[in-house]
Design a protein around this motif. Sequence first.
Motif, PDB file in Angstrom:
ATOM      1  N   ASN A 179       0.824  -1.210   0.000  1.00 23.36           N
ATOM      2  CA  ASN A 179       0.000   0.000   0.000  1.00 23.36           C
ATOM      3  C   ASN A 179       0.852   1.252   0.000  1.00 23.36           C
ATOM      4  OD1 ASN A 179      -2.456  -1.380  -0.007  1.00 23.36           O
ATOM      5  ND2 ASN A 179      -2.643  -1.361   2.226  1.00 23.36           N
ATOM      6  N   ILE A 184       0.851   4.213  -2.719  1.00 21.04           N
ATOM      7  CA  ILE A 184       0.492   5.583  -2.340  1.00 21.04           C
ATOM      8  C   ILE A 184       1.566   6.580  -2.753  1.00 21.04           C
ATOM      9  CG2 ILE A 184       0.185   7.085  -0.323  1.00 21.04           C
ATOM     10  CD1 ILE A 184      -1.230   4.609   1.001  1.00 21.04           C
ATOM     11  N   PHE A 201      -7.747   1.560  -6.261  1.00 20.96           N
ATOM     12  CA  PHE A 201      -8.341   2.302  -5.157  1.00 20.96           C
ATOM     13  C   PHE A 201      -9.851   2.104  -5.089  1.00 20.96           C
ATOM     14  CE2 PHE A 201      -4.259   4.559  -5.240  1.00 20.96           C
ATOM     15  CZ  PHE A 201      -3.960   4.505  -3.881  1.00 20.96           C
ATOM     16  N   LYS A 221      -7.373  -1.122  -1.588  1.00 17.52           N
ATOM     17  CA  LYS A 221      -6.069  -1.391  -0.972  1.00 17.52           C
ATOM     18  C   LYS A 221      -6.003  -2.767  -0.311  1.00 17.52           C
ATOM     19  CE  LYS A 221      -5.619   2.324   1.634  1.00 17.52           C
ATOM     20  NZ  LYS A 221      -4.938   3.359   2.462  1.00 17.52           N
TER      21      LYS A 221
END
Length: 397
Positions: free
Chosen positions: A134, A138, A226, A230
């Motif tokens: 994750n 990100i 998304f 996640k």
Amino acid sequence: MAEAGGAPGAPARPAAPRPAAPPRWYVTGGRGRARADKAPGGGGGEGPEAAFPPRGSVIVPVHNSERWLDECLKSVWEQDFKETMELSVFNDASKDDSAEIIEKWKVKLEDAGVPVIIGSNDSSRPRGVGFAKNQAVIQSSGTYLCFLDSDDVMMPQRVRLQHEAAIQHPNSIIGCQVRREPLESTERYTRWINNLTEEQLLTQVFTSHGPTVIMPTWFCSREWFFHVGKFDEGGKGVPEDLLFFYKHIQKGGEVFRVNHCLLVYRYHPQAATHSILEGTIWNHRVRFLEDRVLSSWTSFTIWNAGKQGKKLYRSLSPANRSKVTAFCDVDEKKITKGFYTYEESEERPKPRIPICHFRDATPPFIICVKLDLTGGAFETNLNILNLKEGMDYYHFN
């Protein structure tokens, strides 16, 4: 199954979504990669210096991976993808020389026009694979995400071919065929990975093998990732890839495999998958089967009157146990017994489920017989019944 490719008439690529705080990007010469530098002069958003995110981000979670990391990152450097690409690495509390290897490849990759984003968990305890993936996603910016485990190696055409497939299948997880290393390890599993039909990529999602395209081959759009939501960050012992895959299916996602071997998939005792308990995976599989299949069936037969079939029966909710009309088998000893009595039941009288020969059983079936283990005998028996997978039966082996 049709192979992915840049077929004429392919739909136009969707506009790249903007991350909340993207870096400035501009196209460089040579290999057509993107640099994570500010566009000259601050970037006015016009002409060849206009800001835009890279087309693809290679996502690599790392934890104590020094043994394999050189080969892994070299395979990123060797990609023949001509559009913009970046590498996003998250180092999850490694205690070996992984950080030094990452820094070495950052220089080489950025010299080749591939920006490298490095994040790290500098505490003494790793947060787990789900957290690391994750974080790597990100901190990245690419329109598409290419997942790569730090102990695996990509073929040079992987990003290019999976990117082509992802454009054609925007709500899909894109996988590929693999070569196992060592070659003789998990031979049945590797055959299963590489030979599932297009339909079986969705019908065989309940088996003990897990996702029908394995996680180290996943490629999907950032937008779809998304949308699914996640990875689970529960840490060691959590099957984060299986849980994400189930959410993907539940949200209407599709599965597509590029029919080329695009990954060397390593098997070794240190792999994170070995930390997940079989019972944990079993429980998730049963609940998913109940939600996706059994909830719409009024009755069904369990194919296997042995250990696995009975275990499935006992694992079902009371409502779904009541739908089991029979067990079926080929073993005459089991058939001669006539019934399976559910001794653990608090019901009175205790449930007694008939056991019959598979030829006398009534579909639909949940099949608890392992595939590719009987020299083709089970598969022949199944074919005799002329049933349709995904309608008349599902595998839960």
